[in-house]
Scaffold this active site. Structure first.
Site, short mmCIF file in Angstrom:
data_model
loop_
_atom_site.label_atom_id
_atom_site.label_comp_id
_atom_site.label_asym_id
_atom_site.label_seq_id
_atom_site.Cartn_x
_atom_site.Cartn_y
_atom_site.Cartn_z
N LYS A 173 0.79 -1.01 0.03
CA LYS A 173 0.14 0.00 0.05
C LYS A 173 0.99 1.24 -0.17
O LYS A 173 1.70 1.47 0.88
CB LYS A 173 -0.95 0.01 1.41
CG LYS A 173 -1.85 1.13 1.10
CD LYS A 173 -2.50 1.49 2.32
CE LYS A 173 -1.88 2.72 3.17
NZ LYS A 173 -1.88 4.22 2.17
N GLY A 226 6.89 5.29 8.28
CA GLY A 226 6.03 6.39 8.61
C GLY A 226 6.30 7.09 9.74
O GLY A 226 7.42 7.00 10.43
N SER A 227 4.98 7.60 10.38
CA SER A 227 5.50 8.19 11.52
C SER A 227 5.36 7.26 12.90
O SER A 227 4.87 6.18 12.74
CB SER A 227 3.99 9.16 11.81
OG SER A 227 2.81 8.51 11.67
N GLY A 231 3.39 3.80 13.57
CA GLY A 231 4.05 2.76 13.69
C GLY A 231 4.03 1.90 15.15
O GLY A 231 3.77 0.37 15.19
N GLU A 248 10.36 1.69 10.20
CA GLU A 248 11.21 3.03 9.99
C GLU A 248 10.68 4.23 10.30
O GLU A 248 9.66 4.37 9.49
CB GLU A 248 11.90 3.07 8.73
CG GLU A 248 12.72 1.46 8.22
CD GLU A 248 14.17 1.73 9.24
OE1 GLU A 248 14.37 2.61 9.63
OE2 GLU A 248 14.56 0.57 9.13
N CYS A 282 12.91 12.07 6.81
CA CYS A 282 13.01 11.67 8.13
C CYS A 282 14.53 11.83 8.68
O CYS A 282 14.76 11.82 9.78
CB CYS A 282 12.76 10.00 8.05
SG CYS A 282 13.80 9.22 6.92
N GLU A 380 9.00 16.19 15.98
CA GLU A 380 9.22 16.29 14.81
C GLU A 380 8.29 17.01 14.04
O GLU A 380 7.09 16.77 14.27
CB GLU A 380 9.18 14.83 14.00
CG GLU A 380 9.70 14.79 12.57
CD GLU A 380 9.47 13.57 12.01
OE1 GLU A 380 8.54 12.75 12.15
OE2 GLU A 380 10.50 12.75 11.29
P1 NAP Z 1 2.05 8.29 8.31
O1 NAP Z 1 0.87 8.91 8.42
O2 NAP Z 1 2.32 7.14 9.46
O3 NAP Z 1 1.63 7.23 6.93
C1 NAP Z 1 2.58 6.33 6.49
C2 NAP Z 1 1.89 5.11 5.83
O4 NAP Z 1 1.13 4.52 6.63
C3 NAP Z 1 1.03 5.84 4.76
O5 NAP Z 1 0.80 4.90 3.51
C4 NAP Z 1 -0.20 6.00 5.49
O6 NAP Z 1 -1.50 5.82 4.76
C5 NAP Z 1 -0.32 4.60 6.44
N1 NAP Z 1 -1.07 4.46 7.54
C6 NAP Z 1 -1.66 5.69 8.04
N2 NAP Z 1 -2.43 5.12 9.09
C7 NAP Z 1 -2.35 3.84 9.09
C8 NAP Z 1 -2.88 2.54 9.82
N3 NAP Z 1 -3.77 2.93 10.87
N4 NAP Z 1 -2.76 1.53 9.45
C9 NAP Z 1 -1.84 1.28 8.46
N5 NAP Z 1 -1.18 2.09 7.71
C10 NAP Z 1 -1.33 3.50 7.92
O7 NAP Z 1 3.47 9.01 7.92
P2 NAP Z 1 3.66 10.15 6.67
O8 NAP Z 1 2.83 11.55 7.41
O9 NAP Z 1 2.96 9.56 5.53
O10 NAP Z 1 5.04 10.05 6.60
C11 NAP Z 1 5.97 11.07 7.44
C12 NAP Z 1 6.63 10.32 8.65
O11 NAP Z 1 7.47 9.26 7.97
C13 NAP Z 1 7.61 11.12 9.28
O12 NAP Z 1 7.47 10.76 10.67
C14 NAP Z 1 8.91 10.62 8.93
O13 NAP Z 1 10.02 10.63 9.61
C15 NAP Z 1 8.65 9.22 8.55
N6 NAP Z 1 9.74 8.67 7.75
C16 NAP Z 1 10.57 7.74 8.03
C17 NAP Z 1 11.51 7.16 7.53
C18 NAP Z 1 12.71 6.35 7.95
O14 NAP Z 1 13.08 5.24 7.07
N7 NAP Z 1 12.89 6.12 9.03
C19 NAP Z 1 11.70 7.43 5.97
C20 NAP Z 1 10.53 8.44 5.31
C21 NAP Z 1 9.64 8.93 6.34
P3 NAP Z 1 -1.91 7.14 4.01
O15 NAP Z 1 -1.15 7.88 3.05
O16 NAP Z 1 -3.20 6.83 3.35
O17 NAP Z 1 -2.39 8.04 5.17
#
Ligand code: NAP
Length: 494
Positions: A173, A226-227, A231, A248, A282, A380
């Site tokens: 996804k 993701g966040s 996670g 991650e 990130c 963050e």
């Molecule tokens: P996010 O809101 O957690 O979303 C990440 C992914 O998870 C998206 O595909 C999202 O779908 C999905 N998601 C959201 N809620 C979910 C749930 N309840 N169950 C399963 N999947 C779910 O994060 P984001 O705002 O897209 O990304 C930014 C974050 O990613 C930041 O915190 C950043 O630091 C982190 N990040 C970390 C790394 C690393 O490698 N450490 C790399 C890049 C980014 P939708 O898009 O449909 O909401």
């Protein structure tokens, strides 16, 4: 308006509900595509299809799986410029960076393809005669991959390619803000002969489609980027069934600038680390911890250089900083600027949403006089907001660096090798750069973080294969008699 479908069992299909969602260009606010929104039934169909494909794919010799990946890497290379342009339109970051994002996917695809001729185990000795010991790798099974929007091609490739070469089948996804590059990647893999059902893609909201993946017991492992909030929730939910989870997540990455640093080099690094990808990495540098003796000069020169950054369309080669991804991200950045002011930090540059185009732009923003416990120094923000923090010496700088819940990337600028090694030893992070900013990971090294940034797994490098394989220990006894480990050994010694 082009409408894109889900990819299940080798076919592009409508969702069972027919519902769609929109894909918006964050610089212009133009709608660029419509996408089918998956339902829980669609996720189940994707899982069933991945199960059906597992036996044949997992028993295909790994070098054969690698050949498919090599072909995909070559097509990614041929289409690099088109993919980069599409990514700039969909995600907003500037062309120089989207070309880098595509290149990362190309590098990872070649790297994973090559792993098809390794997938190494170990051989070792036995404590008994006529017995051979080794380890072999087995795929995990059907894996669920969930990715964010900030690296629309690189992060999916970081997960899909190692999962495929290891013999897993996939339900994937992508982020709802940036599904188009994932669609292109899936098209390429289908084009080069990936068998049907091996890779299935469902699109739609995390709270419904992502959640359906997390709760599906047919999925043996979940790899999520993701966040922290999402996670943590995934870990709790999938943990109830003892399923594997790799996380991650976020960062609050520090750059330490010592008083012996090459200041021009450090400022180049801070500009790139803090404002590259509009701060939405990130690994973005959101705290610069500067030795108090050089702080006034450093701050003056940093502000002068930051003022010169040009905001605008990422398609314009002269733009330095593109938009943020969406309205809620824009509001989040603005909220943190208000919090910083209320906390008593000094706003010395930027701080406002602006409109070079109709989309979601925010000025590169610098706060000085930030104390390490302020929220802007702890949480963050994921936008173009940088905090300057003063430190009297290296020990204090490292304590400040370590005073957050995260531990992804880190950096130190110094000419003193002792400072550099002290930082390598003491900074709590998965990555430390010396005389380079917090961004710039290469795909053949492990990538990930400590503390709240992750749960101990690493992507990329050889660790990418760890994430997607189970290790089996094999004892091969060719003595022709019953031999008992530990017990027969003692008898022999007597
Ligand atoms: P996010 O809101 O957690 O979303 C990440 C992914 O998870 C998206 O595909 C999202 O779908 C999905 N998601 C959201 N809620 C979910 C749930 N309840 N169950 C399963 N999947 C779910 O994060 P984001 O705002 O897209 O990304 C930014 C974050 O990613 C930041 O915190 C950043 O630091 C982190 N990040 C970390 C790394 C690393 O490698 N450490 C790399 C890049 C980014 P939708 O898009 O449909 O909401």
């Amino acid at each position: 308006m082009q409408e894109y479908k889900l990819f299940i069992n080798g076919e592009w299909v409508d969702s069972s509900t027919g519902e769609t969602f929109d894909d918006i260009n964050p610089a212009t606010l133009e709608m660029i595509a419509k996408l089918q929104k998956a339902s829980q039934d669609d996720v189940q169909r994707a899982v069933d299809s991945a199960h059906d494909a597992f036996e044949a794919w997992s028993t295909t010799p790994a070098p054969g799986r690698g050949k498919i990946l090599f072909r995909a890497a070559r097509i990614l290379e041929e289409r690099k410029e088109d993919l980069a342009r599409l990514m700039t339109v969909e995600m907003g970051k500037i062309l120089k960076e989207t070309r880098g994002d595509v290149q990362e996917a190309i590098d990872m695809t070649y790297y994973a393809a090559g792993e098809g001729r390794r997938l190494l185990g170990e051989t070792t000795t036995s404590e008994l005669h006529d017995k051979f010991c080794m380890t072999v790798r087995r795929p995990v099974g059907v894996v669920g991959l969930i990715t964010p929007w900030n690296f629309p091609l690189a992060i999916p490739a970081w997960k899909i390619m190692p999962a495929l070469i290891s013999g897993n089948t996939i339900v994937f996804k992508p982020a709802s803000d940036t599904p188009l590059l994932s669609i292109e990647l899936v098209k390429i893999l289908a084009e080069v002969g990936l068998p049907e059902g091996v890779l299935n893609m469902v699109m739609g909201e995390g709270s419904t489609v992502g959640s359906a993946i997390v709760h599906n017991k047919g999925i043996r492992a979940i790899s999520f980027t993701g966040s922290v909030e999402t996670g943590k929730w995934i870990l709790g939910e999938a943990g109830k069934d003892m399923r594997r989870v790799s996380l991650e997540m976020g960062g609050k990455n520090p750059i330490i600038v010592m008083d012996d640093a090459d200041l021009d080099l450090a400022i180049d690094g801070v500009l790139w680390g803090a404002f590259g990808t509009t701060g939405q990495r990130c690994t973005a540098a959101s705290r610069v911890i500067v030795n108090e003796r050089i702080l006034p000069e450093f701050q003056k020169r940093l502000i002068e250089r930051t003022k010169k950054l040009r905001l605008g369309s990422g398609l314009d080669e002269s733009t330095d900083v593109g938009p943020v991804i969406n309205n809620s991200q824009l509001n989040k950045v603005a909220k943190y600027v208000s919090i910083g002011k209320e906390e008593g930090a000094k706003l010395v540059l930027g701080g406002r949403a602006v409109k070079p185009l109709p989309g979601y732009f925010f000025e590169p923003t610098i706060f000085s006089d930030v104390s390490p416990d302020m929220r802007i120094a702890q949480e963050e923000i994921f936008g173009p907001v940088l905090s300057l923090i003063s430190a009297k010496d290296l020990d204090e700088a490292i304590d400040i660096a370590n005073s957050v819940i995260y531990g992804l990337s880190s950096s130190i600028y110094t000419k003193d090798i002792k400072n550099a090694f002290r930082a390598i030893e003491k900074i709590e992070a998965g990555i430390t750069y010396i005389n380079a900013p917090t961004i710039g990971a290469e795909i053949h090294l492990p990538f990930g973080g400590v503390k709240a940034t992750g749960n101990g797994t690493r992507e990329a490098g050889t660790t990418a294969i760890e994430e997607f394989t189970e290790i089996k220990a094999v004892y091969f006894d060719y003595s022709g008699k019953l031999q008992k480990a530990q017990i027969d050994v003692e008898q022999e010694e007597e």
